[in-house]
Scaffold this active site. Structure first.
Site, PDB file in Angstrom:
ATOM      1  CB  ALA A   9     -23.840  24.890  18.660  1.00 34.72           C
ATOM      2  CB  CYS A  53      -1.013  46.075  15.712  1.00 35.75           C
ATOM      3  SG  CYS A  53      -0.544  47.606  15.081  1.00 35.75           S
TER       4      CYS A  53
END
Lengths: 393, 211
Positions: A204, A330
């Site tokens: 949801a 990263c």
């Protein structure tokens, strides 16, 4: 951060729609009761839940009793996948999944493998589409379930559920089809009957509903075993406390998303086109990742900006209150580049400089244009700092 | 747990010092590669008389901490003598930035590595210095000191994760690592080791065994 927020990361989560909060409030404050028979308060809540099931069922072209409210997409994945594999283990212990599935789905299968189940992971092409020949080859006499992510969360590819069903039907035995539709639901039309889907998970909070609330569709007649045990008040597959405000909120979010579905999709397509055209015309060396605009999920765009790194881009945008996601190693917890980018034949560098933009109904044209302005500056500045790409300029 | 940068990292990322190139530099070096996700080039201008670093510039392909650590090490090295600049450590660079998250400590290692390589380049060109870069156990160990275990932000030698280094007559290398096969940083550590080993000339195969 003084600038107005531009949130382009609906694939991660979205903000609660005010109408959803309004719908939930009475059930948090005054109507705190549980469903039951005979009493006025019990029957009122039972009817609210039935209504919520109906709202969802209508959008999937199915029956209300086939809808279970869960505590999230992951919960729905677990109930469906584990439940089907466990219930059918006398018949077979083999499942088919893919190398580009959502990590929450892959995690369930990794858990099942530890319990002795066996999996085949089919691959996808550069745009993220599943290799259906591989699917055909992967089917074994003991295959019980095929489970795929409906809209690829990284590349935006929409899998052809109907074509998958057709291949599964070529097998001698029944093979259940589960779709993780968390990213697909409210963005692409889903007709479970037409597509031949046996189970679906929905989350949801991906479409302005409350967090920690999921929806599970399981087709009547699906052989599925309970994986959670407790007091079953409403949902056989999901015992325990019932999150009534969450169910009401989820149903309200569904109602809002489907109120003007075609119009909303057309709006997403317009935003997507605007963002794409602006980015590719104003920022050189930008590459689209995933299928072309007309084919991909309308609320999804993924672009690699060459010669620079995505976490740096994401942070520069964050400084300006613009929020996106990146496939850069990263920004991951263990320094790995995004596995979907790598599994679809991209280089580390392409994954590294990729930025994902995903929409919800609160994204505006102005927000898109501001994002492009900031990105244009950001990319130019980071490229000034980068040693790469200089010889070509 | 949320990974967060210090204010100084953010500041150096937003407004990095010494970005750019130097025309006709006295020395330069590049460490890392696009395939590994980060790359840094350092350029030096050194006064031949005083051996002081007169100018230093960098270019970085990498994340915020990559840019910030490059910015701080160039600040630290500027105006220093070659001998002083050599002593700058990755721990020092991290401390100067108010600390780095463990998973980002490798950026500091890359920055210092690029600085030291540029200094070496200068010493080779200007002092005629020779460096023993041959494939020896000692040099392999030295190279592995630059491999950071991202979970804690410390190199794998200091952490005693390297149990054995073997080199045979055909320059094939075996490294025994005490890291679990399900460790989420295993791939990264392996990748970093391979990157470091590739720098040795004439190296044969490299085998990483888990013990």
């Amino acid at each position: 951060m003084s600038e107005k927020e531009v949130y382009l990361d609906s694939c991660k989560t979205t903000k609660l729609a005010p109408e959803v909060l309004d719908a939930m409030m009475p059930f948090l404050k005054n109507k705190y009761w549980y469903p039951g028979s005979f009493t006025s308060i019990g029957t009122e809540i039972a009817e609210v839940i039935e209504q919520a099931q109906q709202t969802v069922a209508k959008t999937l072209n199915t029956e209300p009793e086939e809808i279970t409210f869960t505590s999230g997409g992951t919960d729905a994945n677990n109930i469906a996948i584990q439940g089907i594999m466990q219930a059918n283990k006398e018949r077979g212990k083999h499942f088919i999944c893919s190398t580009v599935s959502h990590p929450s789905v892959l995690a369930v299968f990794q858990g099942l493998e530890k319990l002795g189940f066996e999996g085949t992971y089919i691959s996808a092409n550069k745009d993220g589409y599943l290799d259906l020949d591989e699917l055909r080859d992967a089917i074994r006499p003991d295959t019980v379930l095929a489970a795929f992510t409906h809209v690829n969360h990284i590349l935006g590819a929409v899998q052809d559920a109907k074509a998958i069903r057709k291949i599964l039907d070529e097998a001698d035995q029944k093979i259940y089809l589960f779709m993780d539709s968390c990213e697909a639901y409210t963005k692409v039309p889903i007709d479970v009957q037409d597509m031949g889907i046996d189970a679906i998970s929905i989350s949801a909070h991906k479409f302005n509903g409350p967090k920690g609330n999921g929806i599970l569709y399981t087709k009547k007649g699906t052989k599925i075993r309970q994986t959670q045990f407790g007091i079953t008040r409403v949902f056989k597959l999901k015992p325990g406390a019932i999150n009534i405000p969450g169910i009401v909120g989820s149903a309200k979010a569904v109602e809002l998303a489907f109120k003007d579905f075609d119009k909303t999709i057309a709006y997403y397509r317009e935003l997507q086109k605007l963002l794409y055209n602006q980015l590719l015309s104003r920022i050189p060396d930008s590459i689209l990742n995933g299928p072309p605009l007309g084919e991909r999920s309308p609320a999804h765009l993924n672009v690699t900006f060459r010669y620079i790194e995505g976490e740096a881009i994401m942070m520069m945008l964050d400084f300006e209150n613009i929020h996106v996601d990146t496939g850069s190693a990263c920004s991951s917890e263990n320094l790995k580049p995004n596995y979907i980018m790598m599994n679809t034949g991209r280089t580390h560098e392409e994954s590294h400089g990729s930025v994902r933009f995903t929409f919800d109904r609160f994204v505006t044209r102005e927000g898109i244009l501001r994002t492009v302005d900031v990105l244009e500056r950001t990319v130019a500045e980071l490229r000034r700092r980068s040693p790469l790409g200089k010889k070509e300029s | 747990m949320a990974i967060k940068y210090s204010e100084l990292v953010i500041e150096h990322f937003k407004n990095p010092h010494n970005v750019g190139t130097i025309d006709n530099p006295d020395a330069e070096a590049t460490e890392g590669s696009p395939a590994c996700g980060d790359q840094l080039t350092v350029y030096l201008k050194v006064d031949p008389e005083t051996q002081k670093i007169e100018d230093i510039k960098f270019q970085s392909y990498g994340c915020a901490s990559n840019i910030a650590t490059a910015s701080i090490i160039t600040d630290l090295a500027l105006g220093k003598s070659i001998e002083e600049a050599k002593k700058i450590t990755w721990k020092q660079a991290s401390e100067e930035l108010g600390g780095l998250p463990p998973v980002k400590m490798h950026c500091s290692v890359l920055a210092v590595d690029a600085l030291r390589s540029a200094i070496k380049d200068w010493e080779k060109k200007n002092l005629g210095k020779q460096f023993d870069e041959s494939l020896t156990k000692k040099n392999v160990e030295k190279a592995l000191q630059k491999v950071i275990y991202g979970k804690v932000g410390v190199d794998i030698i200091s952490l005693k994760l390297v149990k054995y280094i073997g080199i045979d007559d055909e320059n094939n290398v075996v490294i025994e690592l005490a890291i679990g096969k399900d460790d989420s940083f295993l791939d990264d550590v392996k990748h970093e080791i391979m990157e470091r080993m590739e720098k040795f000339d004439n190296i044969g195969s490299v085998k990483i065994a888990l013990v």
